[in-house]
Write an enzyme that holds these catalytic residues in place. Structure first.
Site: not given
Ligand code: MG
Length: 466
Positions: A108, A252, A254, A256
């Site tokens: 993340s 970020d 990933d 999300d």
């Protein structure tokens, strides 16, 4: 079984943090660990189950994915490879295409040297804690259900079009023509990771002139660290001003999370953007239950914005999984975290960067105003965020001391203590992962915020001094 396992000498504490297993890749998070965790996950889902795996651009991602895949296969799981994809895309397709679960290789927003493994349930949301505990226990006790050679007959199957299906799903929730006609110009900063595959695509389909910064896939994250913050977005802010775009969206690692830089070049924290979106969605979707879910770490400005229009704010512990699960259980308009994770349940009740982009474009297309004007209408608070190193036990004693000292005010005590008044709010809570006391204060006046910090520090010193 659980108790004896808890007493085992090799028990290294919780394997899963608040959002999957994380560590420095090839050190704490080794391929050996990934293989063993793959077997635990494979045993949990069981022989014959179908699992979709994907990864972000992080270094070691392919290595960890291969190890997890081997572990899953050893337990007779049929594994499908989504390739490079954002976490919300994998989550969406796990649910939409009826997989039994998913595994996402990502750390993340953590620094570039980190990687991680998170497990997705059949509903597309991260495994809830009680199921994670089962996987953890399998991992530590190594009670894996290996299948015989006759069952080891499946190859890893490529599963193409995950990103395409996701982009299509995101687009289905907005009015393409309306947005196209506005001719927006937007800067997209996907942190050199997988958001660069999907967010510019969403923008393009909506007729947006999309510029990118940190737009190439780069496992070293040479453009900026994966976490979007005021410090890491300095170049993004400069570029917003140079290009005079309508706004910038920064993801970020990933994709999300979505942090917005407005047309005046101001980095707007996630709870401010969520307040604008939540109000817009509440007025637009009158049929949705009049509730918004967030963690105690979010600003109480969300109550200032939503109470007057009859929407309740449900305060929860810090951690996105709990917010997603409560949103599904009780129904609501949206869920969010102050760090930029926004959940739109009509699409999928998980944090989703590209969905946030599409919703903001829809909102701007309808409102016909600058985004900066919408932020300027929100209550202004002066914010202090800090931490004091101390053990968890001591941190809880400080929390009790704060509860006592502020007993005459409204308090929320589900995660540390949050004190709410008309002029300020503060949150004092032990960190879930580190030996720290976290302190957040917001006040309408700077002097008041500083005075409150002094007071909390004084109470902490009293406890530490004892
Ligand atoms: Mg993330």
């Amino acid at each position: 079984m659980k108790k004896s396992f808890r007493k085992r000498g090799d028990y290294m504490g919780k394997l899963f943090g608040t959002d999957g297993v994380r560590g420095i890749v090839n050190e704490e998070l080794s391929p050996e660990l990934a293989l063993r965790l793959g077997m635990a996950i494979g045993t949990f889902f069981g022989k014959g189950s179908r699992i979709l795996v994907g990864r972000d651009i992080r270094a070691g991602g392919e290595m960890l994915k291969s190890a997890v895949v081997a572990g899953l296969m050893a337990c007779g799981v049929k594994v499908y490879d989504a390739g490079l994809t954002p976490t919300p895309a994998l989550q969406y397709v796990v649910k939409a295409d009826g997989f039994d679960g998913g595994v996402m290789i990502t750390a993340s927003h953590n620094p570039p040297e980190y990687n991680g493994i998170k497990v997705i349930d059949a509903d597309g949301i991260e495994l809830q804690r009680d199921k994670e505990e089962v996987v953890e226990e399998l991992y530590f006790t190594t009670r894996f259900k290996r299948v015989s050679w006759r069952s080891l007959v499946y190859s890893l199957e490529k599963y193409p079009y995950v990103n395409e299906k996701y982009v299509k799903a995101v687009l289905s929730h907005v009015d393409k023509e309306l947005i196209r006609n506005r001719g927006f110009r937007v800067l997209i900063d996907p942190a050199n990771s997988v958001g660069s595959i999907t967010s510019p695509w969403v923008a393009r389909e909506l007729g947006v002139k999309a510029y990118t910064i940190n737009g190439d896939l780069d496992p070293t994250f040479s453009g900026r660290p994966p976490e979007p913050t005021v410090e890491t977005l300095r170049d993004t802010v400069k570029t917003v001003k140079a290009l005079s775009v309508d706004f910038a969206i920064a993801h970020d690692g990933d994709a999300d999370r979505a942090i917005i830089v407005d047309d005046k070049g101001r980095v707007q924290w996630g709870d401010r953007t969520a307040a604008i979106l939540a109000k817009y969605l509440a007025l637009k979707h009158k049929d949705l239950p009049r509730r918004v879910f967030t963690a105690v770490s979010s600003s109480t400005l969300i109550e200032d914005v939503l109470k007057p229009i009859g929407v309740e704010v449900v305060w929860l512990k810090v951690g996105s999984i709990g917010i997603s699960r409560e949103l599904v259980k009780h129904g609501g308009i949206c869920g969010f975290e102050e760090n930029g994770g926004f959940m739109y349940p009509l699409h999928h009740p998980v944090r989703d960067g590209a969905m946030t982009l599409a919703l903001l474009l829809q909102l701007l297309a309808e409102e016909k105003r600058r985004l900066s004007e919408l932020y300027d209408e929100l209550p202004q608070y002066y914010t202090i965020k800090t931490k004091i190193p101390m053990s968890r036990d001591i941190a809880w004693k400080v929390v009790d001391r704060v509860k006592e000292a502020y007993k005459n005010y409204r308090q929320i005590t589900i995660d540390g203590v949050k004190v709410i008044t008309d002029d300020f709010w503060l949150l004092v809570r032990p960190s879930g992962t580190e030996p720290l006391l976290r302190i957040m204060i917001e006040a309408k006046a700077r002097d008041k915020a500083e005075e409150l910090l002094k007071d909390i520090k004084g109470l902490a010193e009293e406890v530490l001094g004892k």
